[in-house]
Design an enzyme around this catalytic site. Structure first.
Site, PDB file in Angstrom:
ATOM      1  N   GLU A  54     -19.618  19.073 -26.147  1.00  0.00           N
ATOM      2  CA  GLU A  54     -20.028  18.810 -25.059  1.00  0.00           C
ATOM      3  C   GLU A  54     -18.895  18.826 -24.203  1.00  0.00           C
ATOM      4  O   GLU A  54     -18.982  19.486 -23.076  1.00  0.00           O
ATOM      5  CB  GLU A  54     -20.844  17.593 -24.866  1.00  0.00           C
ATOM      6  N   TRP A  94     -28.631  17.994 -24.840  1.00  0.00           N
ATOM      7  CA  TRP A  94     -28.776  18.695 -23.353  1.00  0.00           C
ATOM      8  C   TRP A  94     -30.255  19.219 -23.693  1.00  0.00           C
ATOM      9  O   TRP A  94     -30.729  19.815 -22.402  1.00  0.00           O
ATOM     10  CB  TRP A  94     -28.059  19.592 -22.562  1.00  0.00           C
ATOM     11  N   TYR A 109     -22.303  19.741 -14.588  1.00  0.00           N
ATOM     12  CA  TYR A 109     -20.726  19.575 -14.564  1.00  0.00           C
ATOM     13  C   TYR A 109     -19.534  20.797 -14.713  1.00  0.00           C
ATOM     14  O   TYR A 109     -18.588  20.820 -13.887  1.00  0.00           O
ATOM     15  CB  TYR A 109     -20.347  18.661 -15.969  1.00  0.00           C
ATOM     16  N   CYS A 164     -24.239  12.218 -13.571  1.00  0.00           N
ATOM     17  CA  CYS A 164     -24.274  10.523 -14.017  1.00  0.00           C
ATOM     18  C   CYS A 164     -22.581  10.165 -13.898  1.00  0.00           C
ATOM     19  O   CYS A 164     -22.421   9.265 -13.310  1.00  0.00           O
ATOM     20  CB  CYS A 164     -24.790  10.465 -15.433  1.00  0.00           C
ATOM     21  N   ARG A 188     -22.228   6.672 -11.659  1.00  0.00           N
ATOM     22  CA  ARG A 188     -23.193   6.318 -10.821  1.00  0.00           C
ATOM     23  C   ARG A 188     -24.480   5.563 -11.534  1.00  0.00           C
ATOM     24  O   ARG A 188     -25.244   4.668 -11.047  1.00  0.00           O
ATOM     25  CB  ARG A 188     -23.813   7.389 -10.094  1.00  0.00           C
ATOM     26  N   ASP A 207     -26.931   4.946 -18.979  1.00  0.00           N
ATOM     27  CA  ASP A 207     -27.736   4.609 -20.171  1.00  0.00           C
ATOM     28  C   ASP A 207     -26.773   4.014 -21.316  1.00  0.00           C
ATOM     29  O   ASP A 207     -26.387   4.583 -22.066  1.00  0.00           O
ATOM     30  CB  ASP A 207     -28.452   5.854 -20.654  1.00  0.00           C
TER      31      ASP A 207
HETATM   32  N1  LIG Z   1     -31.908   9.063 -20.557  1.00  0.00           N
HETATM   33  C1  LIG Z   1     -30.858   9.794 -20.471  1.00  0.00           C
HETATM   34  N2  LIG Z   1     -29.499   9.138 -21.326  1.00  0.00           N
HETATM   35  C2  LIG Z   1     -28.274   9.749 -21.455  1.00  0.00           C
HETATM   36  O1  LIG Z   1     -27.474   9.140 -22.001  1.00  0.00           O
HETATM   37  C3  LIG Z   1     -28.337  11.319 -20.877  1.00  0.00           C
HETATM   38  C4  LIG Z   1     -29.848  11.676 -20.255  1.00  0.00           C
HETATM   39  N3  LIG Z   1     -30.520  11.072 -19.916  1.00  0.00           N
HETATM   40  N4  LIG Z   1     -29.582  13.131 -20.052  1.00  0.00           N
HETATM   41  C5  LIG Z   1     -28.402  13.832 -19.733  1.00  0.00           C
HETATM   42  C6  LIG Z   1     -27.438  13.424 -21.084  1.00  0.00           C
HETATM   43  C7  LIG Z   1     -27.955  13.758 -22.393  1.00  0.00           C
HETATM   44  N5  LIG Z   1     -27.168  12.715 -22.976  1.00  0.00           N
HETATM   45  C8  LIG Z   1     -27.796  12.186 -24.346  1.00  0.00           C
HETATM   46  C9  LIG Z   1     -28.905  12.909 -24.736  1.00  0.00           C
HETATM   47  C10 LIG Z   1     -29.192  12.311 -26.053  1.00  0.00           C
HETATM   48  C11 LIG Z   1     -28.500  11.483 -26.832  1.00  0.00           C
HETATM   49  C12 LIG Z   1     -29.048  11.017 -28.292  1.00  0.00           C
HETATM   50  O2  LIG Z   1     -30.078  11.297 -28.329  1.00  0.00           O
HETATM   51  N6  LIG Z   1     -28.075  10.513 -29.053  1.00  0.00           N
HETATM   52  C13 LIG Z   1     -28.265  10.261 -30.347  1.00  0.00           C
HETATM   53  C14 LIG Z   1     -28.358  11.296 -31.476  1.00  0.00           C
HETATM   54  C15 LIG Z   1     -27.031  12.089 -31.269  1.00  0.00           C
HETATM   55  C16 LIG Z   1     -26.900  13.398 -31.318  1.00  0.00           C
HETATM   56  O3  LIG Z   1     -27.839  14.191 -31.792  1.00  0.00           O
HETATM   57  O4  LIG Z   1     -25.759  14.185 -31.665  1.00  0.00           O
HETATM   58  C17 LIG Z   1     -27.469   8.811 -30.842  1.00  0.00           C
HETATM   59  O5  LIG Z   1     -27.790   8.337 -31.555  1.00  0.00           O
HETATM   60  O6  LIG Z   1     -26.383   8.873 -30.206  1.00  0.00           O
HETATM   61  C18 LIG Z   1     -27.223  11.183 -26.223  1.00  0.00           C
HETATM   62  C19 LIG Z   1     -26.665  11.540 -25.065  1.00  0.00           C
HETATM   63  C20 LIG Z   1     -26.377  11.817 -22.195  1.00  0.00           C
HETATM   64  N7  LIG Z   1     -27.335  12.053 -21.167  1.00  0.00           N
HETATM   65  O1  LIG Z   2     -23.747  11.346 -19.221  1.00  0.00           O
HETATM   66  C1  LIG Z   2     -24.577  10.721 -19.068  1.00  0.00           C
HETATM   67  C2  LIG Z   2     -25.512  11.453 -18.359  1.00  0.00           C
HETATM   68  C3  LIG Z   2     -26.797  10.649 -18.179  1.00  0.00           C
HETATM   69  N1  LIG Z   2     -26.964   9.357 -18.586  1.00  0.00           N
HETATM   70  C4  LIG Z   2     -28.240   8.778 -18.256  1.00  0.00           C
HETATM   71  C5  LIG Z   2     -28.349   7.545 -16.998  1.00  0.00           C
HETATM   72  C6  LIG Z   2     -29.562   7.633 -16.732  1.00  0.00           C
HETATM   73  O2  LIG Z   2     -30.225   6.606 -17.782  1.00  0.00           O
HETATM   74  C7  LIG Z   2     -29.960   8.934 -16.915  1.00  0.00           C
HETATM   75  C8  LIG Z   2     -29.971   9.934 -15.689  1.00  0.00           C
HETATM   76  O3  LIG Z   2     -31.250   9.446 -14.735  1.00  0.00           O
HETATM   77  P1  LIG Z   2     -31.151   9.432 -13.063  1.00  0.00           P
HETATM   78  O4  LIG Z   2     -32.192   9.080 -12.748  1.00  0.00           O
HETATM   79  O5  LIG Z   2     -30.356  10.686 -12.833  1.00  0.00           O
HETATM   80  O6  LIG Z   2     -29.777   8.192 -12.916  1.00  0.00           O
HETATM   81  O7  LIG Z   2     -28.891   9.552 -17.768  1.00  0.00           O
HETATM   82  C9  LIG Z   2     -25.689   8.540 -19.063  1.00  0.00           C
HETATM   83  O8  LIG Z   2     -25.834   7.502 -19.136  1.00  0.00           O
HETATM   84  N2  LIG Z   2     -24.698   9.315 -19.330  1.00  0.00           N
END
Ligand SMILES: Nc1nc(=O)c2c([nH]1)NC[C@@H]1CN(c3ccc(C(=O)N[C@@H](CCC(=O)O)C(=O)O)cc3)CN21
Ligand SMILES: O=c1ccn([C@H]2C[C@H](O)[C@@H](COP(=O)(O)O)O2)c(=O)[nH]1
Length: 264
Positions: free
Chosen positions: A58, A80, A94, A146, A166, A169
């Site tokens: 990423e 993503w 980004y 974010c 900002r 999660d």
């Molecule tokens: N709600 C939310 N949380 C996020 O952290 C987040 C978003 N949305 N949207 C954009 C990006 C995408 N990101 C993500 C999305 C999924 C995982 C996730 O599912 N992680 C799992 C599996 C990891 C993998 O497949 O490599 C984990 O256990 O960490 C982590 C970050 C961070 N961001």
């Molecule tokens: O790098 C990242 C990208 C996204 N997030 C999380 C933070 C929020 O839970 C969602 C984004 O939702 P918004 O309503 O746009 O705030 O994704 C993260 O922690 N890290």
């Protein structure tokens, strides 16, 4: 990674119940800061197994200036997928803002190249900032940034980086964000012949989704282990030349992964 577990514990104890865009619901706090001394090891969470490959690809994808998920998919990274359109595009997120922020005269600004130049030439500058928060393009982005803005700081031959996130999660995103910016700091340090100092992680809305609380408590029951060490291929001298194979993580001994659903 006690700092990370402390954040989790703090939000479980003091978080306000708050609804959110995804409809999931969160426990949330506003304003928090963590600090990681990068000479003390690589801050990859040890209380669950983190998928470092996704984090590295990423970051390389951001640095390529890429905003289409095809490169991630080609490298087995799916984080993503949920946000991309039918062509794999995410809009001007980004990568676009880091490498080619559109200026007012029809040209583009490479913020990464510029900040590297500042660190090399004017390391005492207080203006060494990269911003993804391009207000005029937010409406075209599939997800507003974010990790919105970061700043570098040089003292005593050491490079530190502070990120303003900002929205965070805490269970799924934050372990990725910490490791990603720690790695970026190591890469920029090597590109500028500096040692790595601290990564400072500052938050706006830091939240635990309500469907991550069991997973968070499970993680808090685990005693954190020694941090691994990240080795970068010393032959690479430009931030833009790093490849996946240039990173080696040594001594990572995490607890098993903990699954959780991502809020879309
Ligand atoms: N709600 C939310 N949380 C996020 O952290 C987040 C978003 N949305 N949207 C954009 C990006 C995408 N990101 C993500 C999305 C999924 C995982 C996730 O599912 N992680 C799992 C599996 C990891 C993998 O497949 O490599 C984990 O256990 O960490 C982590 C970050 C961070 N961001
Ligand atoms: O790098 C990242 C990208 C996204 N997030 C999380 C933070 C929020 O839970 C969602 C984004 O939702 P918004 O309503 O746009 O705030 O994704 C993260 O922690 N890290």
């Amino acid at each position: 990674m006690r700092q990370y577990l402390e954040l989790m514990q703090h939000v479980l104890e003091h978080g306000h119940k708050k609804s959110d865009r995804t409809g999931t619901g969160t426990l949330s706090i506003f304003g928090y800061q963590m600090r990681f001394d990068l000479s003390r090891g690589f801050p990859l969470v040890t209380t669950k197994k983190c998928h470092l490959k996704s984090i590295i690809y990423e970051l390389l994808w951001f640095l390529r200036g890429d905003t289409n998920i095809q490169y991630l998919k080609d490298n087995g990274v799916s984080i993503w997928n949920e946000w991309a359109d039918e062509n794999g595009d995410l809009g001007p997120v980004y990568g676009r803002q880091w490498r080619s922020w559109p200026n007012s005269s029809g040209g583009h600004i490479d913020q990464i190249a510029q900040v590297i130049g500042q660190i090399r030439n004017t390391p005492d500058s207080r203006r060494m900032i990269v911003s993804s928060w391009n207000v005029s393009e937010l409406h075209e982005m599939k997800l507003a940034p974010c990790h919105a803005l970061f700043q570098f700081y040089v003292v005593d031959g050491k490079l530190s980086c502070q990120l303003y996130q900002r929205s965070a999660d805490i269970f799924l995103g934050v372990p990725f964000n910490i490791a990603s910016y720690a790695l970026l700091t190591l890469m920029v340090s090597q590109s500028c012949n500096l040692k790595a100092g601290d990564f400072v992680h500052t938050f706006g809305d830091a939240h635990l989704y309500l469907n991550h609380l069991t997973q968070a408590r499970e993680q808090l029951s685990r005693e954190p282990r020694d941090l691994p060490v990240m080795k970068l291929n010393p032959a690479v001298s430009s931030i833009f030349d790093f490849k996946y194979e240039d990173f080696t993580l040594e001594g990572y001994d995490p607890y098993p992964a903990i699954r959780a659903l991502v809020a879309v």
